[in-house]
Design an enzyme around this catalytic site. Structure first.
Site, short mmCIF file in Angstrom:
data_model
loop_
_atom_site.label_atom_id
_atom_site.label_comp_id
_atom_site.label_asym_id
_atom_site.label_seq_id
_atom_site.Cartn_x
_atom_site.Cartn_y
_atom_site.Cartn_z
N ARG A 127 9.64 63.65 51.20
CA ARG A 127 8.99 64.73 51.96
C ARG A 127 7.54 64.36 52.27
O ARG A 127 7.01 64.68 53.32
CB ARG A 127 8.97 66.04 51.15
CG ARG A 127 10.28 66.76 51.04
CD ARG A 127 10.12 68.06 50.24
NE ARG A 127 10.07 67.82 48.80
CZ ARG A 127 9.11 68.22 47.99
NH1 ARG A 127 8.07 68.89 48.46
NH2 ARG A 127 9.16 67.97 46.70
N HIS A 154 4.78 60.28 46.74
CA HIS A 154 5.05 61.64 46.26
C HIS A 154 6.53 61.96 46.31
O HIS A 154 7.12 62.42 45.34
CB HIS A 154 4.25 62.69 47.04
CG HIS A 154 4.52 64.06 46.51
ND1 HIS A 154 5.58 64.84 46.95
CD2 HIS A 154 3.97 64.74 45.49
CE1 HIS A 154 5.63 65.95 46.23
NE2 HIS A 154 4.66 65.92 45.35
N HIS A 187 13.25 63.08 38.28
CA HIS A 187 14.21 64.19 38.43
C HIS A 187 15.61 63.66 38.79
O HIS A 187 16.51 63.78 38.01
CB HIS A 187 13.76 65.25 39.46
CG HIS A 187 12.45 65.87 39.14
ND1 HIS A 187 12.22 66.52 37.95
CD2 HIS A 187 11.27 65.94 39.83
CE1 HIS A 187 10.96 66.97 37.93
NE2 HIS A 187 10.38 66.62 39.05
N ASP A 225 6.35 66.61 32.75
CA ASP A 225 6.10 67.06 34.12
C ASP A 225 5.09 68.20 34.23
O ASP A 225 3.90 68.00 34.20
CB ASP A 225 7.45 67.42 34.76
CG ASP A 225 7.34 67.65 36.26
OD1 ASP A 225 6.25 67.51 36.81
OD2 ASP A 225 8.37 67.96 36.90
N GLU A 264 14.77 66.41 43.95
CA GLU A 264 14.58 67.47 42.97
C GLU A 264 15.23 68.75 43.45
O GLU A 264 15.73 69.55 42.65
CB GLU A 264 13.07 67.70 42.72
CG GLU A 264 12.79 68.78 41.67
CD GLU A 264 11.31 68.96 41.37
OE1 GLU A 264 10.48 68.33 42.06
OE2 GLU A 264 10.99 69.73 40.46
ZN LIG Z 1 6.38 65.91 39.21
#
Ligand SMILES: [Zn+2]
Length: 453
Positions: free
Chosen positions: A219, A216, A279, A330, A245
């Site tokens: 984080r 992911h 990103h 996205d 991001e």
């Molecule tokens: Zn995304």
């Protein structure tokens, strides 16, 4: 052998891509088996009017985020407020509801000119974290949706173990809304991913649906688990990650690990050619150098990054450093490959005060073969050629937007509304905004969205 006759088409030529007139494509097994120029249609050929381009590749999607379009702008909601609303929508998903919604979203992509999508998928389990019967209920629902819409799907099964980076690198537990995204550790995920790959490869044609992997973000995946993934993830599988991001992610990462997110990936050998960093908005010069040296792909999502006020990523600098640039829609505030191309260059212009940061050809490459390493299914090159998959989009050269434009500069004038025909794997799947099997995506979306609050 089937054939398409294109009034005009962007084809590969010695001096680079060129627009040719009267282009006949012979197709076999979903690929372009022959390409001739300056000819008339043969009996039985399907005629594609306008200018035929390669269909686009959507290298980053969360299909369910489509629920949020036009609904998160009350007051002054920032990224984190948007994320709360996104979690509410994620909480309402069931395999049945998601299959219906994703079918509509993928149909919207197809009529817009996309022939493939990398779906960054993390809503794996029931809301309380228990697996669905058969383990892959949600994943198979997304795969069936792609098959129904006729879009090629790279199903990026995502590892999501932590709710954030805590003090000293200790992982914050998943929140109540995030529990269904989780897995029994990195090893548990690797096992589930292997089983999913086997199940998908037995159930779907590999050129249409294949499994990839995603982390992911730094984080969502603690450092010790990054190491496990680096050691055990099969080498033949594309790997994606959301990278830098938001500045808050960088701050937490530096504080806990003493390096940037890109630095953390480099520490564990995860910056490679198979990596797609999504990103990559807030990077240091050293991050850019590391990504370029690794030959990684960066997926820019310019309309999402604008909508979420993420910032403008250093796309030109990344490209100059050796990174391959690709594009994704996205969160689907916009599903339109032409607007995404334009927004990439517009971000560069606004950030630098200079025009012409990316050429129209580079923008088209970002929307097509820029995604080649990001996808586990085939991707079109930036111009038509023999041997490529037969994924095409025809664009009207005489709409209110495109009339008078040079076809090779359509990135600065066309929109998805100008896409008249879409061919995927040699099959005409959409014409004039209508999906030939499913009908109007707007009606499908309206129906599917009724089931969400
Ligand atoms: Zn995304």
């Amino acid at each position: 052998m089937n054939g398409f006759w294109c009034e005009e088409a962007l084809i590969e030529a010695d001096g680079g891509p060129t627009v040719a007139t009267g282009v006949r494509l012979e197709t076999q097994d979903g690929r372009i088996a022959g390409l001739t120029v300056g000819v008339t249609a043969e009996p039985g050929d399907q005629v594609l009017k306008g200018v035929v381009f390669p269909a686009a590749a959507n290298a980053h999607s969360h299909a369910f985020h489509r629920i949020l379009r036009g609904r998160t702008h009350d007051g002054r909601g920032d990224f984190w407020v948007w994320r709360e609303q996104m979690y509410r929508s994620a909480g309402e998903l069931t395999p049945e509801k998601y299959e219906k919604l994703a079918t509509a979203v993928f149909a919207e992509m197809v009529v817009a000119g996309f022939s493939s999508v990398a779906e960054f998928h993390y809503v794996h389990h029931q809301p309380d974290g228990r697996p669905y019967a058969g383990k892959h209920g949600m994943e198979l629902a997304v795969a069936r949706a792609a098959m129904a819409a006729g879009i090629r799907l790279t199903l990026l099964d995502t590892l999501y173990l932590a709710g954030g980076i805590g003090a000293g690198g200790a992982a914050a537990p998943l929140s109540e809304e995030q529990v269904r995204f989780g897995d029994a550790g990195a090893h548990g995920w690797l096992e589930r991913l292997g089983a999913l790959r086997a199940e998908v490869s037995g159930a779907f044609p590999p050129e249409m649906v294949s499994v990839g992997a995603a982390l992911h973000s730094v984080r969502g995946v603690p450092e010790q688990d990054l190491k496990i993934v680096a050691d055990h993830l099969p080498a033949d599988i594309p790997l994606h990650i959301h990278l830098s991001e938001q500045p808050a992610e960088n701050d937490a990462c530096r504080k806990a690990y003493g390096v940037t997110p890109a630095g953390l990936l480099a520490r564990h050998g995860l910056l490679t050619r198979r990596l797609s960093a999504v990103h990559a908005t807030h990077l240091t010069p050293e991050d850019i150098r590391l990504l370029g040296e690794a030959g990684s792909t960066v997926v820019m999502c310019p309309t999402t990054e604008a909508d979420l006020a993420d910032g403008i990523g250093p796309a030109r600098a990344l490209s100059d450093a050796g990174v391959t640039i690709s594009l994704g829609t996205d969160q689907h505030a916009v599903i339109d490959p032409w607007i995404e191309m334009r927004a990439l260059e517009h971000g560069e212009r606004l950030g630098s005060g200079q025009r012409g940061r990316f050429t129209p050809g580079e923008l088209l490459a970002a929307a097509t073969d820029g995604a080649a390493a990001a996808m586990a299914t085939p991707v079109m090159p930036a111009a038509l050629r023999t041997g490529a998959v037969c994924d095409l989009m025809a664009v009207a050269p005489d709409s209110v937007r495109t009339a008078g434009s040079v076809a090779q500069q359509f990135a600065f004038s066309a929109t998805a509304s100008d896409v008249t025909d879409v061919v995927i794997a040699g099959e005409l799947v959409a014409s004039d905004g209508v999906h030939r099997r499913l009908g109007k995506p707007g009606s499908l979306l309206a129906e599917a969205l009724k089931e969400f609050s």
